[in-house]
Design a protein around this motif. Sequence first.
Motif, short mmCIF file in Angstrom:
data_model
loop_
_atom_site.label_atom_id
_atom_site.label_comp_id
_atom_site.label_asym_id
_atom_site.label_seq_id
_atom_site.Cartn_x
_atom_site.Cartn_y
_atom_site.Cartn_z
N CYS A 240 10.06 -16.71 7.47
CA CYS A 240 8.91 -17.47 6.96
C CYS A 240 9.28 -17.96 5.57
O CYS A 240 9.39 -17.18 4.63
CB CYS A 240 7.69 -16.54 6.91
N LYS A 241 9.52 -19.26 5.47
CA LYS A 241 10.05 -19.83 4.23
C LYS A 241 8.92 -20.46 3.41
O LYS A 241 8.09 -21.22 3.98
CB LYS A 241 11.08 -20.90 4.58
N TYR A 242 8.87 -20.13 2.10
CA TYR A 242 7.87 -20.76 1.23
C TYR A 242 8.32 -22.17 0.91
O TYR A 242 9.45 -22.40 0.50
CB TYR A 242 7.72 -19.98 -0.09
N LEU A 243 7.41 -23.12 1.09
CA LEU A 243 7.79 -24.52 0.83
C LEU A 243 7.63 -24.87 -0.64
O LEU A 243 8.26 -25.79 -1.14
CB LEU A 243 6.92 -25.45 1.67
N ASP A 244 6.77 -24.13 -1.28
CA ASP A 244 6.38 -24.54 -2.62
C ASP A 244 6.55 -23.34 -3.56
O ASP A 244 7.64 -23.07 -4.03
CB ASP A 244 4.91 -24.99 -2.54
N THR A 245 5.48 -22.60 -3.74
CA THR A 245 5.55 -21.42 -4.59
C THR A 245 5.46 -20.16 -3.74
O THR A 245 5.05 -20.22 -2.59
CB THR A 245 4.36 -21.41 -5.58
N ALA A 246 5.84 -19.05 -4.35
CA ALA A 246 5.72 -17.76 -3.65
C ALA A 246 4.28 -17.27 -3.72
O ALA A 246 3.56 -17.57 -4.68
CB ALA A 246 6.66 -16.74 -4.29
N PRO A 247 3.83 -16.52 -2.72
CA PRO A 247 2.47 -15.99 -2.73
C PRO A 247 2.35 -14.79 -3.66
O PRO A 247 3.36 -14.28 -4.16
CB PRO A 247 2.24 -15.57 -1.28
N SER A 248 1.15 -14.33 -3.87
CA SER A 248 0.96 -13.16 -4.73
C SER A 248 1.48 -11.92 -4.00
O SER A 248 1.37 -11.82 -2.78
CB SER A 248 -0.52 -12.98 -5.07
N PRO A 249 2.07 -10.97 -4.75
CA PRO A 249 2.60 -9.75 -4.13
C PRO A 249 1.53 -8.98 -3.36
O PRO A 249 1.83 -8.34 -2.34
CB PRO A 249 3.09 -8.93 -5.32
N GLU A 250 0.29 -9.03 -3.81
CA GLU A 250 -0.79 -8.32 -3.10
C GLU A 250 -0.97 -8.88 -1.70
O GLU A 250 -1.11 -8.14 -0.73
CB GLU A 250 -2.14 -8.44 -3.87
N LYS A 251 -0.95 -10.20 -1.61
CA LYS A 251 -1.12 -10.83 -0.29
C LYS A 251 0.02 -10.45 0.64
O LYS A 251 -0.18 -10.18 1.82
CB LYS A 251 -1.20 -12.36 -0.45
#
Length: 375
Positions: A240-251
Amino acid sequence: MSEEKTTRKLSIEEEVEIYIDAILERAKDFEFSSFLLGAKKEVYDEDDAGLLKRTLGVRLCLCDGWLDRGRDVDWRHPDLVFILCGIKDGEAQIALKIRSIYVYGRYRKHERGISQTRWVCQKCNGKGCKKCQKQGRHYEESVQEIISAGLCPAFGSGNLGFFHGMGREDVDVLMLGHGRPFVFEILKPKVRSIDLEAFTAKFNEGNKEKVTLESLRLTNFRAPALVKGVSPDKSYRAFCKYLDTAPSPEKVKELPSAFSAQVLDQRTPQRVARRRADLIRKREVRSLVIEEEREDGLLLAIRSQSGTYIKELISSDEGRTEPSIAGFLGVPCVCAELDVLDIHISDDDALTKPEPEAESVSSGAEENGPDSALQ
Ligand SMILES: [Zn+2]
């Protein structure tokens, strides 16, 4: 026909002499354990057929030794059927039907870019056109052709053969683990018994970069429908590749529990919408594990109900899959790489008619059809 009958030059007994020599000559090329003789209706009436049968029966039993060698007539599924179509210019006209051989097995695909079945360009029907860049086809190689190139010659068949897979993976997806069950129909075989274990070892040695096989066994004409009639869970590895920014670690931390036993509403993906009915299917993700966290994405192990669109589970397909991993993480994601790790069914179960039972989540029978009709 009555006209032909009155002008018949030879007696049935004389015809039988010619037939027997011709049948023995044709039969030389084939390994078979059962056969059947038939007479063409347009050439022989019932009286002729009775006489043919009596004459042939006596001759075959007495002098040819076919029956002596333990070859029984098998009325329902004979290996060979010789149909007597008359004598023309002193030559026996014989139509020969050769029973197909069905081989069950599982295949693994180790290289991306190989389609499951031969995919002929529909625009030019294989002749070659602009759309297919004069190839007449969409992908150079297919699992079907690679298996065929091994199996068919081993059984003395010069044909391509029919491929029946338990669903299929996309062209860019690897098929790993214990492989995907399939049934391969070998047309017009001359050989009926081979050492499948030795064949598998040799095939795998020669094709180890592309397609390898396991669990090969001989089966019968019922097997294709059985293999296509079951819908086992599948396990995948997906990046699962992030296209833009990384999500929050909590998520990220909450992701596995959010997608365990999670039922999705999946509207037919845009990429297949042209060839499949536009429906919303309910599919369950059984479990999701994060195998590796990288800077640019997550390596996931996902087990899901058959028919789940994994690429769309990750990307959301512009909201057509709900919930989605991109939606949950709150950042745009794509499935950059996908492998099938396992198809959760045993060989015996793959060849057994499933008990009819009400499915709790699936919308039902439409699931297996489209895959096989795709290519
Ligand atoms: Zn074309």
